[in-house]
Design a protein around this motif. Structure first.
Motif, PDB file in Angstrom:
ATOM      1  N   GLU A 121       0.776  -1.298  -0.107  1.00  0.00           N
ATOM      2  CA  GLU A 121      -0.087  -0.006   0.035  1.00  0.00           C
ATOM      3  C   GLU A 121       0.989   1.410   0.025  1.00  0.00           C
ATOM      4  O   GLU A 121       0.396   2.481  -0.402  1.00  0.00           O
ATOM      5  CB  GLU A 121      -1.066  -0.248   1.332  1.00  0.00           C
ATOM      6  CG  GLU A 121      -2.131  -1.037   1.189  1.00  0.00           C
ATOM      7  CD  GLU A 121      -3.200  -1.044   2.390  1.00  0.00           C
ATOM      8  OE1 GLU A 121      -2.600  -0.227   3.287  1.00  0.00           O
ATOM      9  OE2 GLU A 121      -3.880  -1.787   2.476  1.00  0.00           O
ATOM     10  N   LYS A 122       1.990   1.412   0.391  1.00  0.00           N
ATOM     11  CA  LYS A 122       3.027   2.539   0.641  1.00  0.00           C
ATOM     12  C   LYS A 122       3.198   2.734  -0.695  1.00  0.00           C
ATOM     13  O   LYS A 122       3.599   4.036  -0.918  1.00  0.00           O
ATOM     14  CB  LYS A 122       4.253   2.101   1.373  1.00  0.00           C
ATOM     15  CG  LYS A 122       3.976   1.911   2.690  1.00  0.00           C
ATOM     16  CD  LYS A 122       5.411   1.592   3.485  1.00  0.00           C
ATOM     17  CE  LYS A 122       4.967   1.478   5.036  1.00  0.00           C
ATOM     18  NZ  LYS A 122       6.391   1.351   5.530  1.00  0.00           N
ATOM     19  N   PHE A 123       3.210   2.076  -1.724  1.00  0.00           N
ATOM     20  CA  PHE A 123       3.620   2.382  -3.013  1.00  0.00           C
ATOM     21  C   PHE A 123       2.358   2.617  -4.083  1.00  0.00           C
ATOM     22  O   PHE A 123       2.632   2.530  -5.215  1.00  0.00           O
ATOM     23  CB  PHE A 123       4.643   1.185  -3.640  1.00  0.00           C
ATOM     24  CG  PHE A 123       6.024   0.945  -2.929  1.00  0.00           C
ATOM     25  CD1 PHE A 123       6.659   2.033  -2.511  1.00  0.00           C
ATOM     26  CD2 PHE A 123       6.098  -0.147  -2.098  1.00  0.00           C
ATOM     27  CE1 PHE A 123       7.781   1.923  -1.712  1.00  0.00           C
ATOM     28  CE2 PHE A 123       7.135  -0.456  -1.552  1.00  0.00           C
ATOM     29  CZ  PHE A 123       7.919   0.399  -1.049  1.00  0.00           C
ATOM     30  N   ASP A 124       1.498   2.530  -3.590  1.00  0.00           N
ATOM     31  CA  ASP A 124       0.142   2.778  -4.620  1.00  0.00           C
ATOM     32  C   ASP A 124      -0.009   4.108  -5.414  1.00  0.00           C
ATOM     33  O   ASP A 124      -0.361   4.065  -6.370  1.00  0.00           O
ATOM     34  CB  ASP A 124      -0.861   3.253  -3.552  1.00  0.00           C
ATOM     35  CG  ASP A 124      -1.529   1.965  -2.898  1.00  0.00           C
ATOM     36  OD1 ASP A 124      -1.434   0.739  -3.248  1.00  0.00           O
ATOM     37  OD2 ASP A 124      -2.438   1.954  -1.937  1.00  0.00           O
ATOM     38  N   PHE A 125       0.948   4.985  -5.051  1.00  0.00           N
ATOM     39  CA  PHE A 125       1.191   6.291  -5.823  1.00  0.00           C
ATOM     40  C   PHE A 125       1.877   6.035  -7.085  1.00  0.00           C
ATOM     41  O   PHE A 125       1.731   6.712  -8.030  1.00  0.00           O
ATOM     42  CB  PHE A 125       1.748   7.309  -5.086  1.00  0.00           C
ATOM     43  CG  PHE A 125       3.078   7.102  -4.726  1.00  0.00           C
ATOM     44  CD1 PHE A 125       3.903   7.738  -5.623  1.00  0.00           C
ATOM     45  CD2 PHE A 125       3.396   6.434  -3.539  1.00  0.00           C
ATOM     46  CE1 PHE A 125       5.620   7.541  -5.288  1.00  0.00           C
ATOM     47  CE2 PHE A 125       4.929   6.385  -3.303  1.00  0.00           C
ATOM     48  CZ  PHE A 125       5.759   6.974  -4.158  1.00  0.00           C
ATOM     49  N   LEU A 126       2.573   4.844  -7.147  1.00  0.00           N
ATOM     50  CA  LEU A 126       3.216   4.490  -8.404  1.00  0.00           C
ATOM     51  C   LEU A 126       2.283   3.620  -9.579  1.00  0.00           C
ATOM     52  O   LEU A 126       2.843   3.147 -10.329  1.00  0.00           O
ATOM     53  CB  LEU A 126       4.671   3.704  -7.904  1.00  0.00           C
ATOM     54  CG  LEU A 126       5.558   4.568  -7.293  1.00  0.00           C
ATOM     55  CD1 LEU A 126       6.745   3.748  -6.656  1.00  0.00           C
ATOM     56  CD2 LEU A 126       6.305   5.404  -8.206  1.00  0.00           C
ATOM     57  N   ARG A 127       1.354   3.020  -9.018  1.00  0.00           N
ATOM     58  CA  ARG A 127       0.486   2.074  -9.901  1.00  0.00           C
ATOM     59  C   ARG A 127       0.184   2.852 -11.119  1.00  0.00           C
ATOM     60  O   ARG A 127       0.372   2.070 -12.249  1.00  0.00           O
ATOM     61  CB  ARG A 127      -0.631   1.722  -8.912  1.00  0.00           C
ATOM     62  CG  ARG A 127      -0.488   0.909  -8.038  1.00  0.00           C
ATOM     63  CD  ARG A 127      -1.749   0.345  -7.342  1.00  0.00           C
ATOM     64  NE  ARG A 127      -1.458  -0.565  -6.139  1.00  0.00           N
ATOM     65  CZ  ARG A 127      -2.151  -1.255  -5.635  1.00  0.00           C
ATOM     66  NH1 ARG A 127      -3.493  -1.193  -5.926  1.00  0.00           N
ATOM     67  NH2 ARG A 127      -1.784  -2.012  -4.662  1.00  0.00           N
ATOM     68  N   GLU A 128      -0.204   4.196 -10.997  1.00  0.00           N
ATOM     69  CA  GLU A 128      -0.361   4.606 -12.411  1.00  0.00           C
ATOM     70  C   GLU A 128       0.908   4.740 -13.451  1.00  0.00           C
ATOM     71  O   GLU A 128       0.933   4.810 -14.609  1.00  0.00           O
ATOM     72  CB  GLU A 128      -0.936   6.214 -12.153  1.00  0.00           C
ATOM     73  CG  GLU A 128       0.125   7.313 -11.608  1.00  0.00           C
ATOM     74  CD  GLU A 128      -0.681   8.623 -11.173  1.00  0.00           C
ATOM     75  OE1 GLU A 128       0.069   9.506 -11.290  1.00  0.00           O
ATOM     76  OE2 GLU A 128      -1.940   8.478 -10.741  1.00  0.00           O
ATOM     77  N   VAL A 129       1.901   4.816 -12.870  1.00  0.00           N
ATOM     78  CA  VAL A 129       3.420   4.714 -13.486  1.00  0.00           C
ATOM     79  C   VAL A 129       3.354   3.387 -14.162  1.00  0.00           C
ATOM     80  O   VAL A 129       3.744   3.216 -15.364  1.00  0.00           O
ATOM     81  CB  VAL A 129       4.479   5.190 -12.711  1.00  0.00           C
ATOM     82  CG1 VAL A 129       5.850   5.117 -13.587  1.00  0.00           C
ATOM     83  CG2 VAL A 129       4.328   6.395 -12.289  1.00  0.00           C
ATOM     84  N   ILE A 130       3.020   2.226 -13.587  1.00  0.00           N
ATOM     85  CA  ILE A 130       3.445   1.002 -13.854  1.00  0.00           C
ATOM     86  C   ILE A 130       2.145   0.581 -14.744  1.00  0.00           C
ATOM     87  O   ILE A 130       2.469  -0.194 -15.873  1.00  0.00           O
ATOM     88  CB  ILE A 130       3.582   0.216 -12.601  1.00  0.00           C
ATOM     89  CG1 ILE A 130       4.732   0.461 -11.779  1.00  0.00           C
ATOM     90  CG2 ILE A 130       3.479  -1.518 -13.001  1.00  0.00           C
ATOM     91  CD1 ILE A 130       4.870  -0.402 -10.649  1.00  0.00           C
ATOM     92  N   LEU A 131       1.145   0.865 -14.664  1.00  0.00           N
ATOM     93  CA  LEU A 131      -0.116   0.378 -15.229  1.00  0.00           C
ATOM     94  C   LEU A 131      -0.716   1.532 -16.100  1.00  0.00           C
ATOM     95  O   LEU A 131      -1.765   1.500 -15.569  1.00  0.00           O
ATOM     96  CB  LEU A 131      -1.052  -0.455 -14.476  1.00  0.00           C
ATOM     97  CG  LEU A 131      -0.279  -1.646 -13.631  1.00  0.00           C
ATOM     98  CD1 LEU A 131      -1.235  -2.183 -12.675  1.00  0.00           C
ATOM     99  CD2 LEU A 131      -0.015  -2.859 -14.814  1.00  0.00           C
ATOM    100  N   PRO A 132      -0.234   2.240 -16.726  1.00  0.00           N
ATOM    101  CA  PRO A 132      -0.728   3.302 -17.337  1.00  0.00           C
ATOM    102  C   PRO A 132      -2.158   2.960 -18.530  1.00  0.00           C
ATOM    103  O   PRO A 132      -2.922   3.823 -18.581  1.00  0.00           O
ATOM    104  CB  PRO A 132       0.266   4.214 -18.370  1.00  0.00           C
ATOM    105  CG  PRO A 132       1.322   3.013 -18.491  1.00  0.00           C
ATOM    106  CD  PRO A 132       1.005   2.138 -17.371  1.00  0.00           C
ATOM    107  N   GLN A 133      -2.115   1.666 -18.825  1.00  0.00           N
ATOM    108  CA  GLN A 133      -3.090   1.309 -19.810  1.00  0.00           C
ATOM    109  C   GLN A 133      -4.191   1.089 -18.975  1.00  0.00           C
ATOM    110  O   GLN A 133      -5.354   1.385 -19.358  1.00  0.00           O
ATOM    111  CB  GLN A 133      -2.868  -0.112 -20.587  1.00  0.00           C
ATOM    112  CG  GLN A 133      -1.467  -0.248 -21.486  1.00  0.00           C
ATOM    113  CD  GLN A 133      -0.277  -0.065 -20.675  1.00  0.00           C
ATOM    114  OE1 GLN A 133      -0.274  -0.591 -19.681  1.00  0.00           O
ATOM    115  NE2 GLN A 133       0.709   0.246 -21.312  1.00  0.00           N
ATOM    116  N   GLU A 134      -4.244   0.668 -17.607  1.00  0.00           N
ATOM    117  CA  GLU A 134      -5.566   0.300 -17.059  1.00  0.00           C
ATOM    118  C   GLU A 134      -6.042   1.646 -16.437  1.00  0.00           C
ATOM    119  O   GLU A 134      -7.183   1.753 -16.436  1.00  0.00           O
ATOM    120  CB  GLU A 134      -5.052  -0.788 -15.655  1.00  0.00           C
ATOM    121  CG  GLU A 134      -4.971  -2.107 -16.026  1.00  0.00           C
ATOM    122  CD  GLU A 134      -4.540  -2.687 -14.908  1.00  0.00           C
ATOM    123  OE1 GLU A 134      -4.875  -2.272 -13.549  1.00  0.00           O
ATOM    124  OE2 GLU A 134      -4.128  -4.041 -14.753  1.00  0.00           O
TER     125      GLU A 134
END
Length: 141
Positions: A121-134
């Protein structure tokens, strides 16, 4: 002084100290519950104490000033930002190494870092960088 300025009433302070200034049993019992928190902090402190890489404040300041909205930057800001970046990277690598060990790997690959970012959960802010297609699919009606 008021109770707010001193951190409590004089009766509360007197009840935790003996006339000689020693801590009473109640205060020492309360302090005895602190070691688990200290132990957790000490394990992360071990990771942070091993940091040898430092980011140059001049380079950080230059990057910060590429943004038009940022005006003058105090002298301490790039130093604090660099240190925070070191802690962040150390935490990410530490968590990724645990995930790698759980998978039986001796190396941290991009897939392992991706899994770490997606599961912690600490790295939630990076999800948009990793999964831009979603992110794009969620925004499209």
């Amino acid at each position: 002084m008021s109770e707010y300025e001193t951190g409590g009433s004089s009766d509360e302070r007197a009840s935790s100290l003996t006339p000689g200034g020693a801590v009473t049993e109640a205060a020492s019992a309360a302090a005895a519950t602190a070691p688990p928190v200290v132990e957790a902090a000490s394990s992360s402190a071990q990771v942070f104490s091993k940091i040898k890489t430092h980011f140059p404040p001049a380079k950080i300041k230059k990057i910060m000033q590429t943004d038009e909205d940022i005006g003058k930057v105090s002298q301490a800001t790039p130093v604090i930002t660099g240190r925070s970046l070191e802690f962040f990277i150390a935490l990410l690598v530490d968590k990724s190494s645990k995930v790698a060990r759980d998978q039986g790997s001796k190396r941290i690959s991009a897939d392992i870092m991706k899994k770490t970012i997606l599961t912690d959960e600490k790295f939630d802010f990076l999800r948009e960088v990793i999964l831009p297609q979603e992110q794009e699919q969620e925004q499209a009606p």
